[in-house]
Motif scaffolding. Structure first.
Motif, PDB file in Angstrom:
ATOM      1  N   GLU A  51       0.726  -1.281   0.062  1.00 43.27           N
ATOM      2  CA  GLU A  51      -0.088   0.047  -0.081  1.00 43.27           C
ATOM      3  C   GLU A  51       0.971   1.346   0.035  1.00 43.27           C
ATOM      4  O   GLU A  51       0.699   1.997  -0.820  1.00 43.27           O
ATOM      5  N   GLN A  52       1.904   1.395   0.817  1.00 46.08           N
ATOM      6  CA  GLN A  52       2.874   2.298   0.937  1.00 46.08           C
ATOM      7  C   GLN A  52       3.544   2.475  -0.438  1.00 46.08           C
ATOM      8  O   GLN A  52       3.620   3.722  -0.839  1.00 46.08           O
ATOM      9  N   LEU A  53       3.906   1.671  -0.997  1.00 45.44           N
ATOM     10  CA  LEU A  53       4.758   1.695  -2.505  1.00 45.44           C
ATOM     11  C   LEU A  53       3.817   2.010  -3.446  1.00 45.44           C
ATOM     12  O   LEU A  53       3.995   2.831  -4.530  1.00 45.44           O
ATOM     13  N   GLY A  54       2.776   1.417  -3.343  1.00 43.92           N
ATOM     14  CA  GLY A  54       1.837   1.590  -4.482  1.00 43.92           C
ATOM     15  C   GLY A  54       1.201   3.200  -4.450  1.00 43.92           C
ATOM     16  O   GLY A  54       0.835   3.785  -5.617  1.00 43.92           O
ATOM     17  N   ASN A  55       1.104   3.692  -3.333  1.00 41.66           N
ATOM     18  CA  ASN A  55       0.806   5.194  -3.234  1.00 41.66           C
ATOM     19  C   ASN A  55       1.678   6.224  -3.693  1.00 41.66           C
ATOM     20  O   ASN A  55       1.207   7.466  -3.407  1.00 41.66           O
ATOM     21  N   LEU A  56       3.015   5.618  -4.004  1.00 43.45           N
ATOM     22  CA  LEU A  56       3.895   6.690  -4.354  1.00 43.45           C
ATOM     23  C   LEU A  56       3.453   7.385  -5.614  1.00 43.45           C
ATOM     24  O   LEU A  56       2.967   6.858  -6.568  1.00 43.45           O
ATOM     25  N   PRO A  57       3.723   8.628  -5.847  1.00 40.98           N
ATOM     26  CA  PRO A  57       3.340   9.150  -7.213  1.00 40.98           C
ATOM     27  C   PRO A  57       4.028   8.777  -8.410  1.00 40.98           C
ATOM     28  O   PRO A  57       5.170   8.350  -8.533  1.00 40.98           O
ATOM     29  N   GLY A  58       2.920   8.397  -9.366  1.00 41.16           N
ATOM     30  CA  GLY A  58       3.453   7.668 -10.421  1.00 41.16           C
ATOM     31  C   GLY A  58       3.553   6.294 -10.752  1.00 41.16           C
ATOM     32  O   GLY A  58       3.697   5.734 -11.787  1.00 41.16           O
ATOM     33  N   VAL A  59       3.533   5.578  -9.386  1.00 43.83           N
ATOM     34  CA  VAL A  59       3.434   4.134  -9.543  1.00 43.83           C
ATOM     35  C   VAL A  59       2.292   3.704  -9.881  1.00 43.83           C
ATOM     36  O   VAL A  59       1.166   3.775  -9.353  1.00 43.83           O
ATOM     37  N   GLN A  60       2.243   2.525 -10.973  1.00 40.01           N
ATOM     38  CA  GLN A  60       1.204   1.944 -11.195  1.00 40.01           C
ATOM     39  C   GLN A  60       1.102   0.346 -10.692  1.00 40.01           C
ATOM     40  O   GLN A  60      -0.151  -0.194 -10.628  1.00 40.01           O
ATOM     41  N   ARG A  61       2.405  -0.031 -10.339  1.00 40.93           N
ATOM     42  CA  ARG A  61       2.410  -1.304  -9.879  1.00 40.93           C
ATOM     43  C   ARG A  61       3.611  -1.435  -8.906  1.00 40.93           C
ATOM     44  O   ARG A  61       4.450  -0.921  -9.222  1.00 40.93           O
ATOM     45  N   ALA A  62       3.426  -1.957  -7.648  1.00 40.78           N
ATOM     46  CA  ALA A  62       4.604  -2.292  -7.025  1.00 40.78           C
ATOM     47  C   ALA A  62       4.880  -3.769  -6.613  1.00 40.78           C
ATOM     48  O   ALA A  62       3.700  -4.681  -6.325  1.00 40.78           O
ATOM     49  N   GLY A  63       5.954  -4.423  -6.152  1.00 41.92           N
ATOM     50  CA  GLY A  63       6.164  -5.588  -5.927  1.00 41.92           C
ATOM     51  C   GLY A  63       7.416  -5.706  -4.978  1.00 41.92           C
ATOM     52  O   GLY A  63       7.836  -4.892  -4.515  1.00 41.92           O
ATOM     53  N   VAL A  64       7.150  -6.766  -3.910  1.00 39.56           N
ATOM     54  CA  VAL A  64       8.019  -7.089  -2.872  1.00 39.56           C
ATOM     55  C   VAL A  64       8.622  -8.226  -2.861  1.00 39.56           C
ATOM     56  O   VAL A  64       7.892  -9.332  -3.296  1.00 39.56           O
ATOM     57  N   ALA A  65       9.759  -8.545  -2.433  1.00 37.58           N
ATOM     58  CA  ALA A  65      10.350  -9.921  -2.542  1.00 37.58           C
ATOM     59  C   ALA A  65      11.310 -10.097  -1.198  1.00 37.58           C
ATOM     60  O   ALA A  65      11.841  -9.081  -0.743  1.00 37.58           O
ATOM     61  N   LEU A  66      11.017 -11.291  -0.542  1.00 34.75           N
ATOM     62  CA  LEU A  66      11.663 -11.655   0.501  1.00 34.75           C
ATOM     63  C   LEU A  66      12.670 -12.748   0.298  1.00 34.75           C
ATOM     64  O   LEU A  66      12.197 -13.790  -0.376  1.00 34.75           O
ATOM     65  N   ALA A  67      13.850 -12.630   0.640  1.00 32.18           N
ATOM     66  CA  ALA A  67      14.945 -13.630   0.682  1.00 32.18           C
ATOM     67  C   ALA A  67      14.498 -14.861   1.414  1.00 32.18           C
ATOM     68  O   ALA A  67      14.088 -14.801   2.668  1.00 32.18           O
ATOM     69  N   GLU A  68      14.806 -15.958   1.066  1.00 28.85           N
ATOM     70  CA  GLU A  68      14.672 -17.274   1.736  1.00 28.85           C
ATOM     71  C   GLU A  68      15.370 -18.509   1.249  1.00 28.85           C
ATOM     72  O   GLU A  68      16.203 -18.343   0.202  1.00 28.85           O
ATOM     73  N   GLY A  69      15.637 -19.501   1.983  1.00 29.30           N
ATOM     74  CA  GLY A  69      16.628 -20.634   1.529  1.00 29.30           C
ATOM     75  C   GLY A  69      18.035 -20.063   1.429  1.00 29.30           C
ATOM     76  O   GLY A  69      18.728 -20.333   0.518  1.00 29.30           O
ATOM     77  N   GLY A  70      18.335 -19.286   2.463  1.00 30.06           N
ATOM     78  CA  GLY A  70      19.719 -18.525   2.407  1.00 30.06           C
ATOM     79  C   GLY A  70      19.890 -17.602   1.215  1.00 30.06           C
ATOM     80  O   GLY A  70      20.850 -17.474   0.775  1.00 30.06           O
ATOM     81  N   GLY A  71      18.833 -17.051   0.796  1.00 28.11           N
ATOM     82  CA  GLY A  71      18.922 -16.139  -0.372  1.00 28.11           C
ATOM     83  C   GLY A  71      19.068 -16.746  -1.700  1.00 28.11           C
ATOM     84  O   GLY A  71      19.157 -16.148  -2.776  1.00 28.11           O
ATOM     85  N   ARG A  72      18.836 -18.170  -1.806  1.00 27.24           N
ATOM     86  CA  ARG A  72      18.811 -18.955  -3.050  1.00 27.24           C
ATOM     87  C   ARG A  72      17.480 -18.689  -3.985  1.00 27.24           C
ATOM     88  O   ARG A  72      17.439 -18.736  -5.020  1.00 27.24           O
ATOM     89  N   ARG A  73      16.386 -18.337  -3.193  1.00 26.07           N
ATOM     90  CA  ARG A  73      15.159 -18.112  -3.639  1.00 26.07           C
ATOM     91  C   ARG A  73      14.631 -16.829  -2.866  1.00 26.07           C
ATOM     92  O   ARG A  73      14.899 -16.482  -1.991  1.00 26.07           O
ATOM     93  N   LEU A  74      13.557 -16.136  -3.791  1.00 26.27           N
ATOM     94  CA  LEU A  74      12.790 -15.233  -3.190  1.00 26.27           C
ATOM     95  C   LEU A  74      11.367 -15.591  -3.400  1.00 26.27           C
ATOM     96  O   LEU A  74      10.932 -15.978  -4.217  1.00 26.27           O
ATOM     97  N   LEU A  75      10.703 -14.844  -2.242  1.00 21.98           N
ATOM     98  CA  LEU A  75       9.229 -15.123  -2.131  1.00 21.98           C
ATOM     99  C   LEU A  75       8.910 -13.520  -2.891  1.00 21.98           C
ATOM    100  O   LEU A  75       9.288 -12.573  -2.338  1.00 21.98           O
ATOM    101  N   PHE A  76       7.835 -13.651  -4.010  1.00 25.13           N
ATOM    102  CA  PHE A  76       7.477 -12.289  -4.449  1.00 25.13           C
ATOM    103  C   PHE A  76       5.951 -12.432  -4.464  1.00 25.13           C
ATOM    104  O   PHE A  76       5.249 -13.293  -5.014  1.00 25.13           O
ATOM    105  N   SER A  77       5.416 -11.123  -4.133  1.00 24.68           N
ATOM    106  CA  SER A  77       4.102 -10.660  -4.271  1.00 24.68           C
ATOM    107  C   SER A  77       4.082  -9.248  -4.843  1.00 24.68           C
ATOM    108  O   SER A  77       5.079  -8.505  -4.811  1.00 24.68           O
ATOM    109  N   SER A  78       3.029  -8.928  -5.372  1.00 20.87           N
ATOM    110  CA  SER A  78       2.599  -7.584  -6.001  1.00 20.87           C
ATOM    111  C   SER A  78       1.365  -7.123  -5.578  1.00 20.87           C
ATOM    112  O   SER A  78       0.383  -7.662  -5.255  1.00 20.87           O
ATOM    113  N   SER A  79       1.157  -5.857  -5.894  1.00 20.40           N
ATOM    114  CA  SER A  79       0.000  -4.963  -5.685  1.00 20.40           C
ATOM    115  C   SER A  79      -0.980  -5.396  -6.617  1.00 20.40           C
ATOM    116  O   SER A  79      -2.456  -5.268  -6.284  1.00 20.40           O
TER     117      SER A  79
END
Length: 328
Positions: A51-79
């Motif tokens: 929500e915070q990222l998506g409300n920034l001026p000009g942003v039409q889509r935001a995504g976040v990624a969290l490291a897991e598995g010692g950083g070998r993989r990422l969990l990703f989700s988006s607005s």
């Protein structure tokens, strides 16, 4: 027979340390699943961040990624996903050549128009919507290292001047701090590394380390013999053993208890993890002493200097610290 009175106690100590190091090897085939999905509180953080990222001026889509598995993989989700009842996560390879992965792996931001980025990420840029004009990717910094990152897809051209870049960097720091607080309050489903899945086809082994500083030496020997058996080059083996020694020593000294270690070799990338069950200390290298002979923080400075990257997760039951060594 006097020598027996000396050797027998030493033998008993050595036996206890050895038994603490009995390895438990993963099965040959391990299902590739998403490990350590964020808790419901973690989902709340993700919704807040998007929500915070998506409300920034000009942003039409935001995504976040969290490291897991010692950083070998990422969990990703988006607005643009349905994150109402639960966050819609997907698992992505942290080594895929895309801007967000670069930010998470290096701790550096990636910004620019699609034309600016086309030379470095041609396949990624070709997949973007025609309405996207610019992209910004920044890491989430927590306690001096990267826990993940975010991506902003802009529908309008951006200048990316110093004030804007400073704001986006500070936003990554703020959201990273909030993520750390969630992690500290989140109990793990299991305290043992044995139960955490690893990628299909990876080599993986785990063992327990006793609550005695003398257990550090058997831990080093265990890792060295494992990595030599996996045919890693000696430079990588020596580096991994040195970094492990620092982490295991820290875990024992800070908790007065034992810990677990795990090594995973996945497509040439070595991830080594140490988990303790009692430390409540968060070490931020940015506040570590500048004096190289200082004791506190030196171990993690060594890990930071020698590894490709490292990270830690502090939850309700203890600390997990990992480091990654990539092939040259």
């Amino acid at each position: 027979m006097q020598w027996l009175s000396v050797l027998l106690p030493l033998w008993a100590v050595g036996t206890r340390l050895f038994l603490a190091m009995v390895p438990r090897t993963y099965a040959d085939k391990v299902a590739q699943t998403v490990a350590n999905r964020p808790s419901p509180d973690g989902d709340t953080w993700v919704r807040f961040a998007l929500e915070q990222l998506g409300n920034l001026p000009g942003v039409q889509r935001a995504g976040v990624a969290l490291a897991e598995g010692g950083g070998r993989r990422l969990l990703f989700s988006s607005s643009d996903r349905d994150n109402g009842r639960s966050v819609d996560w997907c698992e992505i390879d942290a080594y895929e050549d895309v801007p967000l992965n670069h930010s998470v792996r290096t701790g550096q931001h990636v910004v620019g128009s699609l034309d600016d980025l086309a030379g470095s990420y041609p396949e990624f840029i070709r997949r973007q919507l025609s309405t996207t004009c610019a992209l910004a990717c920044f890491p989430f910094w927590t306690a001096g290292h990267v826990q993940g990152g975010y991506a902003l897809y802009y529908g309008t051209p951006q200048r990316f001047d110093r004030p804007q870049l400073t704001h986006l960097h500070e936003l990554g720091m703020t959201l990273g701090g909030a993520l750390r607080r969630v992690q500290r309050a989140t109990p793990r489903a299991s305290r043992s590394l044995v139960h955490e899945p690893v990628p299909d086809g990876a080599l993986a082994v785990t063992c327990s380390v006793g609550a005695d500083p003398r257990a550090v030496a058997p831990a080093r020997h265990f890792l060295r013999s494992t990595l030599v058996a996996w045919a890693l080059d000696l430079e990588t083996v020596d580096t991994a053993v040195l970094c492990l020694s620092e982490l295991v020593t820290n875990a024992i000294l800070h908790t007065g208890a034992g810990c677990e270690l795990r090594a995973v070799l996945d497509r040439g990338v070595l991830t080594t993890t140490v988990r303790d069950g009692g430390s409540k200390m968060v070490v931020d290298l940015r506040g570590a002493p500048a004096e190289p002979l200082a004791v506190h923080g030196r171990g993690l400075q060594i890990v930071s200097a020698l590894s490709t990257r490292w990270g830690s997760e502090l939850d309700a039951v203890g600390m997990t610290v990992w480091f990654v060594l990539e092939p040259a």
